[in-house]
Motif scaffolding. Structure first.
Motif, PDB file in Angstrom:
ATOM      1  N   PHE A 117      55.661   9.961 -32.585  1.00 42.67           N
ATOM      2  CA  PHE A 117      56.913   9.470 -32.829  1.00 42.67           C
ATOM      3  C   PHE A 117      57.971   9.840 -31.882  1.00 42.67           C
ATOM      4  N   PHE A 118      58.054  11.011 -31.634  1.00 45.81           N
ATOM      5  CA  PHE A 118      59.004  11.481 -30.518  1.00 45.81           C
ATOM      6  C   PHE A 118      58.959  10.937 -29.307  1.00 45.81           C
ATOM      7  N   THR A 119      57.554  10.673 -28.687  1.00 48.14           N
ATOM      8  CA  THR A 119      57.496  10.024 -27.483  1.00 48.14           C
ATOM      9  C   THR A 119      57.802   8.592 -27.265  1.00 48.14           C
ATOM     10  N   LEU A 120      57.548   7.876 -28.379  1.00 45.46           N
ATOM     11  CA  LEU A 120      57.988   6.582 -28.415  1.00 45.46           C
ATOM     12  C   LEU A 120      59.374   6.338 -28.917  1.00 45.46           C
ATOM     13  N   SER A 121      59.807   7.135 -29.228  1.00 44.97           N
ATOM     14  CA  SER A 121      61.413   7.190 -29.774  1.00 44.97           C
ATOM     15  C   SER A 121      61.444   6.261 -31.038  1.00 44.97           C
ATOM     16  N   LEU A 122      60.419   6.724 -31.934  1.00 41.04           N
ATOM     17  CA  LEU A 122      60.123   5.884 -33.184  1.00 41.04           C
ATOM     18  C   LEU A 122      60.890   6.724 -34.154  1.00 41.04           C
ATOM     19  N   SER A 164      64.091   4.743 -22.688  1.00 38.02           N
ATOM     20  CA  SER A 164      64.141   5.617 -24.101  1.00 38.02           C
ATOM     21  C   SER A 164      62.749   6.243 -24.161  1.00 38.02           C
ATOM     22  N   ALA A 165      61.819   5.756 -24.053  1.00 37.19           N
ATOM     23  CA  ALA A 165      60.566   6.410 -24.521  1.00 37.19           C
ATOM     24  C   ALA A 165      60.226   7.542 -23.627  1.00 37.19           C
ATOM     25  N   VAL A 166      60.372   7.125 -22.171  1.00 37.50           N
ATOM     26  CA  VAL A 166      59.907   8.226 -21.215  1.00 37.50           C
ATOM     27  C   VAL A 166      60.832   9.120 -21.023  1.00 37.50           C
ATOM     28  N   GLY A 167      60.660  10.270 -21.317  1.00 41.88           N
ATOM     29  CA  GLY A 167      61.506  11.069 -21.025  1.00 41.88           C
ATOM     30  C   GLY A 167      60.994  12.714 -21.146  1.00 41.88           C
ATOM     31  N   LEU A 168      61.940  13.825 -21.504  1.00 38.73           N
ATOM     32  CA  LEU A 168      61.197  15.191 -21.642  1.00 38.73           C
ATOM     33  C   LEU A 168      60.067  15.189 -22.632  1.00 38.73           C
ATOM     34  N   GLY A 169      59.986  14.240 -23.543  1.00 42.27           N
ATOM     35  CA  GLY A 169      59.157  14.367 -24.490  1.00 42.27           C
ATOM     36  C   GLY A 169      57.744  14.100 -23.738  1.00 42.27           C
ATOM     37  N   THR A 180      68.406   8.953 -19.464  1.00 43.05           N
ATOM     38  CA  THR A 180      68.178   7.793 -20.341  1.00 43.05           C
ATOM     39  C   THR A 180      67.751   7.860 -21.879  1.00 43.05           C
ATOM     40  N   SER A 181      67.040   8.736 -22.014  1.00 38.87           N
ATOM     41  CA  SER A 181      66.352   8.876 -23.353  1.00 38.87           C
ATOM     42  C   SER A 181      67.631   9.414 -24.309  1.00 38.87           C
ATOM     43  N   ALA A 182      68.577  10.299 -23.673  1.00 39.67           N
ATOM     44  CA  ALA A 182      69.759  11.010 -24.500  1.00 39.67           C
ATOM     45  C   ALA A 182      70.700   9.934 -24.678  1.00 39.67           C
ATOM     46  N   ILE A 183      71.014   8.874 -23.854  1.00 43.65           N
ATOM     47  CA  ILE A 183      71.851   7.883 -24.009  1.00 43.65           C
ATOM     48  C   ILE A 183      71.379   7.024 -25.267  1.00 43.65           C
ATOM     49  N   SER A 184      70.147   6.835 -25.452  1.00 45.10           N
ATOM     50  CA  SER A 184      69.659   6.083 -26.444  1.00 45.10           C
ATOM     51  C   SER A 184      69.631   6.734 -27.774  1.00 45.10           C
ATOM     52  N   LEU A 185      69.632   7.991 -27.617  1.00 46.80           N
ATOM     53  CA  LEU A 185      69.952   8.919 -28.677  1.00 46.80           C
ATOM     54  C   LEU A 185      71.248   8.907 -29.341  1.00 46.80           C
TER      55      LEU A 185
HETATM   56  N1  PHE Z   1      61.080   9.418 -26.353  1.00 44.99           N
HETATM   57  C1  PHE Z   1      61.914  10.194 -25.558  1.00 44.99           C
HETATM   58  C2  PHE Z   1      61.069  11.502 -24.839  1.00 44.99           C
HETATM   59  O1  PHE Z   1      59.857  11.021 -24.963  1.00 44.99           O
HETATM   60  C3  PHE Z   1      62.852  11.221 -26.516  1.00 44.99           C
HETATM   61  C4  PHE Z   1      63.577  10.544 -27.333  1.00 44.99           C
HETATM   62  C5  PHE Z   1      63.360  10.594 -28.860  1.00 44.99           C
HETATM   63  C6  PHE Z   1      64.578   9.565 -27.003  1.00 44.99           C
HETATM   64  C7  PHE Z   1      63.868   9.809 -29.727  1.00 44.99           C
HETATM   65  C8  PHE Z   1      65.100   8.700 -28.038  1.00 44.99           C
HETATM   66  C9  PHE Z   1      64.968   8.973 -29.285  1.00 44.99           C
HETATM   67  O2  PHE Z   1      61.678  12.128 -24.403  1.00 44.99           O
END
Ligand code: PHE
Length: 447
Positions: free
Chosen positions: A229-234, A22-27, A323-328
């Motif tokens: 916040f964004f990158t840690l999915s917080l 979830s954390a590692v993504g486009l962010g 994997t991040s989008a799914i968690s969203l």
């Molecule tokens: N953390 C994800 C990223 O860095 C993006 C994301 C944000 C995922 C919020 C889930 C919730 O790309």
């Protein structure tokens, strides 16, 4: 044996992988690099690192703890814990603003996921081969100015998300994260190696790590915290939801440290791969959201085996985005499932269509509807700004304040397995440092 009754992660490793997925993504790659470029480099990076360590860690732990104790979706978990502690039911709003943020973020996240899909295809067709910066810029410009094409890729990306969420292939995801994440990491390292051959590696390092403090203002600090916040999915209820499947034997602080280090290393490595190419080609680091899409293809188009490497890179990036989008999507689906008579599949479809429709407004911001709609921002920038600078900090603040001030102090210490100095440190950061940090940054960023 755990006393918990409902579903749990199959292992501690599975949980770490899901949280990292979830954390590692486009962010980490797309958003981090363009934010660094936009905000003048190293000053932003350093503030971001401080935010991740000092604010991100306590909030991540707080969200997991709420989820694990509540054993429910974020809204109900907050409502129930508040009731148990004789606190106002309004704490539930923390859960609500999290779900709202997830909904809004996914709408524009999917548009960028679509770019990544589109670039996967362009890599195999050889569109990038031998192109110079102007040629690559024209490819990106062509994509952005074509609403039909953007819609097609945005739709394809959302369709993939729906397909996975509706099937609930948690197992498959676990094993995929286990192999594909390290693959993405190795590819990034390869690109750093390429960056070293451009002759501009030192310049890139200086840009990222040697701060020009005069570039630092309230806006940069707020942006850095928003990125943390964004990158840690917080601040989205995601980590709370993930925490609700967590066994009692998992060490929250240790696990948070692992996830944060992995996430941060990916972002820093991505920056070290991207900026040498930016400088070597005379591009502007302040390019904005298109940064990786106009720099990396340049490298792929001009290096040996670039077609394969480019293909692999965009495939893996798309996967990390999925994997991040799914968690969203999950918190939104969970909410609909509970508050409406819809089945899981129907809830997935309805929420995805709503997200998709909002995404259309976001993608039109790059072409026919690039007009300020509010506060001088177009829809895309408005969605990004409103979520990362307002909703996420407020939700995260609510979570950490609740854990630090409303839950029983001794039981929290016991649950975190801390005592003595560690407990003092925890209380200092969860009660004061993190909340005060969020509030200060929040207010200075707004004025
Ligand atoms: N953390 C994800 C990223 O860095 C993006 C994301 C944000 C995922 C919020 C889930 C919730 O790309």
């Amino acid at each position: 044996m755990s006393k918990l009754s409902h579903a749990q992660w199959s292992s501690k490793m599975a949980f770490i992988l899901a949280a990292t997925g979830s954390a590692v993504g486009l962010g980490n790659i797309w958003r981090f690099s363009y934010m660094v470029g936009d905000s003048g480099g190293a000053a932003f990076v350093l503030v971001y690192l401080i935010c991740v360590a000092v604010i991100g860690l306590p909030i991540l732990v707080a969200e997991w703890l709420i989820g694990r104790r509540g054993q429910k979706n974020p809204i109900n978990a907050m409502a129930e814990l508040a009731r148990e502690r004789g606190q106002p039911g309004a704490w539930m709003l923390v859960g609500f603003s999290g779900v709202l943020a997830a909904f809004l973020i996914l709408s524009f996240y999917s548009v960028i996921g679509g770019w990544s899909l589109s670039y996967t295809l362009s890599s195999v067709t050889g569109a990038f081969s031998g192109q110079d910066a102007d040629g690559i810029g024209a490819i990106f410009g062509g994509l952005l100015s074509n609403p039909g094409l953007l819609l097609l890729w945005h739709t394809a990306f959302m369709a993939l998300v729906v397909w996975i969420v509706a099937r609930g292939v948690t197992k498959g995801l676990e094993s995929a994260v286990r192999t594909l994440m390290p693959a993405l990491f190795i590819l990034l390292l390869l690109l750093v190696g390429y960056g070293m051959t451009t002759g501009h590696f030192g310049e890139a390092l200086a840009f990222m790590f040697s701060p020009d403090w005069s570039a630092l203002d309230g806006g940069v600090v707020l942006a850095a915290m928003g990125q943390a916040f964004f990158t840690l999915s917080l601040g989205m209820g995601i980590m709370m939801a993930y925490g609700s499947y967590l066994g009692e034997d998992v060490n929250l602080i240790g696990t948070a440290r692992t996830v944060i280090i992995l996430d941060t290393v990916v972002a820093l490595i991505a920056g070290m791969a991207i900026f040498p190419i930016v400088f070597a080609n005379g591009l502007s680091p302040g390019e904005g959201p298109g940064l990786i899409f106009v720099t990396l293809p340049l490298a792929f188009g001009n290096m040996g085996g670039g077609m394969i490497i480019g293909l692999m890179f965009f495939l893996l990036l798309t996967f990390a985005a999925l994997t991040s989008a799914i968690s969203l999507l999950e918190p939104v689906v969970e909410l609909m499932e509970e508050r409406t008579p819809l089945s899981r599949v129907a809830a997935t479809l309805v929420s995805a269509v709503a997200v998709w429709a909002l995404g259309i407004a976001a993608l039109l911001s790059f072409n026919v509807w690039d007009v300020p709609v509010l506060f001088g921002l177009n829809v895309f920038d408005l969605l990004d700004t409103f979520t990362s600078k307002i909703l996420l900090p407020l939700t995260g603040l609510g979570a950490v304040v609740f854990v630090a001030w409303c839950l029983d102090r001794t039981s929290v210490e016991k649950e975190l397995g801390i005592g003595g100095t560690a407990a003092t440190l925890w209380h200092a950061s969860a009660r004061f440092i993190a909340p005060v940090g969020v509030v200060i940054v929040f207010i200075t960023g707004l004025i």
